[in-house]
Design a protein around this motif. Structure first.
Motif, PDB file in Angstrom:
ATOM      1  N   MET A 142       5.890 -99.793  69.605  1.00 46.08           N
ATOM      2  CA  MET A 142       5.778 -98.842  68.500  1.00 46.08           C
ATOM      3  C   MET A 142       6.162 -99.515  67.197  1.00 46.08           C
ATOM      4  N   GLN A 143       5.392 -99.190  66.168  1.00 47.77           N
ATOM      5  CA  GLN A 143       5.782 -99.687  64.847  1.00 47.77           C
ATOM      6  C   GLN A 143       6.107 -98.466  64.006  1.00 47.77           C
ATOM      7  N   ARG A 193      18.195-107.511  59.539  1.00 49.98           N
ATOM      8  CA  ARG A 193      18.275-108.575  58.531  1.00 49.98           C
ATOM      9  C   ARG A 193      17.702-109.884  59.088  1.00 49.98           C
ATOM     10  N   GLN A 194      18.113-110.224  60.316  1.00 56.72           N
ATOM     11  CA  GLN A 194      17.741-111.556  60.822  1.00 56.72           C
ATOM     12  C   GLN A 194      16.408-111.579  61.575  1.00 56.72           C
ATOM     13  N   VAL A 195      15.941-110.400  61.963  1.00 58.58           N
ATOM     14  CA  VAL A 195      14.649-110.353  62.666  1.00 58.58           C
ATOM     15  C   VAL A 195      13.751-109.368  61.901  1.00 58.58           C
ATOM     16  N   PRO A 196      13.142-109.809  60.820  1.00 55.57           N
ATOM     17  CA  PRO A 196      12.420-108.895  59.930  1.00 55.57           C
ATOM     18  C   PRO A 196      11.256-108.180  60.600  1.00 55.57           C
ATOM     19  N   GLU A 197      10.771-108.704  61.730  1.00 59.37           N
ATOM     20  CA  GLU A 197       9.680-108.011  62.431  1.00 59.37           C
ATOM     21  C   GLU A 197      10.145-106.669  63.000  1.00 59.37           C
ATOM     22  N   ILE A 198      11.463-106.511  63.106  1.00 59.11           N
ATOM     23  CA  ILE A 198      11.986-105.248  63.635  1.00 59.11           C
ATOM     24  C   ILE A 198      12.387-104.348  62.484  1.00 59.11           C
ATOM     25  N   GLY A 199      11.844-103.135  62.473  1.00 58.19           N
ATOM     26  CA  GLY A 199      12.076-102.240  61.352  1.00 58.19           C
ATOM     27  C   GLY A 199      13.086-101.149  61.650  1.00 58.19           C
ATOM     28  N   VAL A 214      11.192 -99.152  54.352  1.00 63.29           N
ATOM     29  CA  VAL A 214      11.020 -99.700  52.999  1.00 63.29           C
ATOM     30  C   VAL A 214      11.720-101.030  52.916  1.00 63.29           C
ATOM     31  N   VAL A 215      11.041-102.001  52.371  1.00 60.50           N
ATOM     32  CA  VAL A 215      11.671-103.286  52.105  1.00 60.50           C
ATOM     33  C   VAL A 215      11.425-103.558  50.626  1.00 60.50           C
ATOM     34  N   GLY A 216      12.498-103.632  49.853  1.00 59.64           N
ATOM     35  CA  GLY A 216      12.320-103.713  48.387  1.00 59.64           C
ATOM     36  C   GLY A 216      11.684-102.417  47.937  1.00 59.64           C
ATOM     37  N   ASP A 217      10.570-102.516  47.253  1.00 58.69           N
ATOM     38  CA  ASP A 217       9.909-101.299  46.777  1.00 58.69           C
ATOM     39  C   ASP A 217       8.719-100.950  47.657  1.00 58.69           C
ATOM     40  N   GLU A 218       8.549-101.715  48.739  1.00 55.58           N
ATOM     41  CA  GLU A 218       7.299-101.524  49.490  1.00 55.58           C
ATOM     42  C   GLU A 218       7.514-100.902  50.854  1.00 55.58           C
ATOM     43  N   ARG A 219       6.505-100.159  51.243  1.00 51.62           N
ATOM     44  CA  ARG A 219       6.531 -99.656  52.613  1.00 51.62           C
ATOM     45  C   ARG A 219       6.238-100.814  53.550  1.00 51.62           C
ATOM     46  N   SER A 220       6.951-100.835  54.679  1.00 54.22           N
ATOM     47  CA  SER A 220       6.659-101.908  55.619  1.00 54.22           C
ATOM     48  C   SER A 220       6.621-101.306  57.011  1.00 54.22           C
ATOM     49  N   TYR A 221       5.977-102.012  57.911  1.00 55.86           N
ATOM     50  CA  TYR A 221       5.942-101.542  59.294  1.00 55.86           C
ATOM     51  C   TYR A 221       6.636-102.558  60.174  1.00 55.86           C
TER      52      TYR A 221
END
Ligand code: XMP
Length: 507
Positions: free
Chosen positions: A436-437, A484-490, A441-448
């Motif tokens: 599942m993704q 923080r250390q695994v950015p692929e995980i939201g 939000v990361v900075g000002d952007e939506r992220s998955y």
């Protein structure tokens, strides 16, 4: 020594284990063992186990003539007590109904119960009952239902208990066993070191100058066995460690390090590619398990063929007593294969003799041996890890990229547990990568990013389990570190379901 005469109880091995816990040496012999056979063990006391038969049936198993006339102190448990009662002139009859489960000793007295006060919970499981005592014997405990829950002979050293002091459902049962050993004057100097020496002697006697093959998984049982075999037979043993590419971060190195004393006897087989390509596109959990099992056999077979050509005749396995019971029901005789290693699937033409030195031991006892054999602490106290490894902790398809993500996240979770001294307080912990993704939000952007599940449970037997109440500050720190250390995980979630209805693993 204590000689335990076995009348077929499912608890006989547990009695032996309790006697070891009380630091006395015990030997289990068939209930009908001859007097000479028993004398050869120089017993200081006898224990007659429980069993499924009835003492008044004509062919029920019983001690050989003369065994109960040697003046040895005796403790009869359940069937054992009934036999004592009958043998010395009392009477045993079918009870009106089977007494099964926890019962309270509402009355108890005398040296067998020394140090114990008040009502005592004990485990009962019987359908026959002593209805008349032998001359001179006394009742020393009763339950509400059963007036004869324990009996004592006039010699003050021979007793019968209708309950099972050896099981965990008899919380003070150990004290009863200890009192018996004390009254019997049994030497209490048995240690894990003696167990180790016995195992080594047994292995040497059995294997002679033949060679032994072993599959190591990196868990405590097989690693301890590898060190034990190395000590017993040196380089006439080869340990095969298959790296299937589904291990945790640094696990292979850790195992190699721990088994360094094996030297060339350790063979590490790199087979990641083979496993990963077989798993490509597969999403069904059971299918994944089957594939890992099948590939394991292929790799192991390849190694085993080369070695069997060099005269390897034995296949060693770290099977423990609870595994034996779980897979066989009775525990004796049949050769069981730990299914997750699947070495039981070896083809017919590649047959080994099975060597299972830990067959009668429990996990904590193997951990004690591991300590004596110098297995490093992190492996010695390691949580169980499933044979299919991370393949069943990545829900859905296993890809190299997902493995890499999960490894990093899992490592943060596990090392944080260690840093916070929580690792030993939970029975098993795992990070689970879901397909599942979710949005963030990361900075000002939506992220998955992927949703990662954290699982930690407390359990004794892994059949049922409670989710571990880990401190919120700890969970908070882990979630921050992972994202923080695994950015692929939201997103990180904590599993608060117990087993049942959930299982420990997510697949
Ligand atoms: P579950 O998920 O059934 O797990 O509650 C109970 C225990 O078994 C382990 N487990 C496995 N071990 N091969 C294994 O060797 C498997 O396929 C497997 N599935 C679950 C699980 O890690 C837990 O300790």
């Amino acid at each position: 020594s204590v000689v335990i005469l076995d009348y077929g109880s499912q608890y006989t091995r547990l009695i032996a284990r309790r006697i070891r816990e009380l630091r006395a040496y015990s030997v289990i012999l068939p209930g009908t063992a001859s007097l000479e056979r028993i004398q050869a063990e120089q017993p200081q006391a006898l224990i007659l186990s429980g069993g499924p038969a009835s003492v008044f049936e004509p062919n029920s198993p019983r001690p050989a003539p003369g065994v109960l006339e040697q003046g040895w102190p005796v403790l009869g448990i359940c069937y054992g007590m009934q036999y004592l009662a009958q043998h010395f002139g009392g009477r045993v009859e079918r009870a009106g109904r089977r007494e099964y489960g926890k019962a309270n000793l509402v009355h108890h007295t005398g040296p067998l119960f020394a140090g114990l006060e008040g009502e005592l919970q004990m485990w009962m499981s019987h359908s026959d009952a002593v209805t008349e005592l032998p001359p001179g014997w006394q009742v020393v405990a009763s339950t509400e239902e059963n007036p004869v829950a324990a009996i004592a002979a006039p010699d003050g050293r021979t007793f019968g208990v209708q309950f099972h002091p050896e099981v965990v459902h008899s919380p003070k049962g150990m004290q009863v066993l200890e009192n018996f050993l004390e009254l019997a004057g049994v030497a209490r100097n048995w240690t894990a070191q003696h167990t180790l020496e016995h195992l080594i002697a047994d292995i040497r006697a059995k294997v002679g100058d033949e060679k032994v093959l072993l599959a190591v998984s990196g868990g405590v049982d097989s690693s301890t066995l590898a060190l034990l075999l190395a000590r017993a037979i040196g380089d006439r043993m080869t340990a095969v460690f298959v790296d299937h590419g589904l291990l945790r971060l640094g696990e292979r190195q850790e195992v190699e390090q721990a088994l360094r004393p094996l030297g060339k006897a350790l063979r590490v087989v790199e087979a990641s590619e083979q496993f990963l390509s077989a798993l490509q596109g597969v999403t069904d959990p059971e299918q994944k398990r089957k594939i890992v099992g099948r590939e394991f056999i292929r790799v192991f077979e390849r190694e085993a063929r080369q070695l069997s050509a060099q005269g390897y005749r034995w296949l060693a396995q770290g099977t423990l007593y609870p595994d034996v019971i779980e897979s066989a029901g009775s525990g004796e005789g049949s050769a069981n294969i730990k299914s997750h290693h699947n070495v039981g699937g070896l083809p017919e033409d590649l047959q080994f003799e099975l060597l299972e030195p830990f067959r009668y031991l429990f996990k904590d006892e193997v951990r004690e041996l591991a300590l004596l054999l110098g297995l490093p602490e992190p492996i010695r106290m390691r949580h169980p890890f499933p044979g299919p490894g991370l393949a069943i902790r990545i829900l859905g398809e296993v890809t190299p990229q997902k493995l890499e993500i999960l490894r990093r996240a899992d490592d943060i979770f596990i090392s944080s547990l260690r840093d916070w001294n929580l690792y030993d307080q939970v029975s098993q912990a795992a990070a689970i990568l879901t397909p599942m993704q979710s949005v963030g939000v990361v900075g000002d952007e939506r992220s998955y990013g992927y949703v990662l599940g954290l699982r930690a449970v407390s359990t004794i037997d892994f059949m049922t389990a409670d989710w571990a109440r880990l401190p919120l500050e700890f969970l908070d720190e882990v979630a921050r570190k992972i994202t923080r250390q695994v950015p692929e995980i939201g997103r990180v979630v904590y599993d608060i379901t117990s087993k049942p209805p959930a299982t420990i693993e997510w697949e």
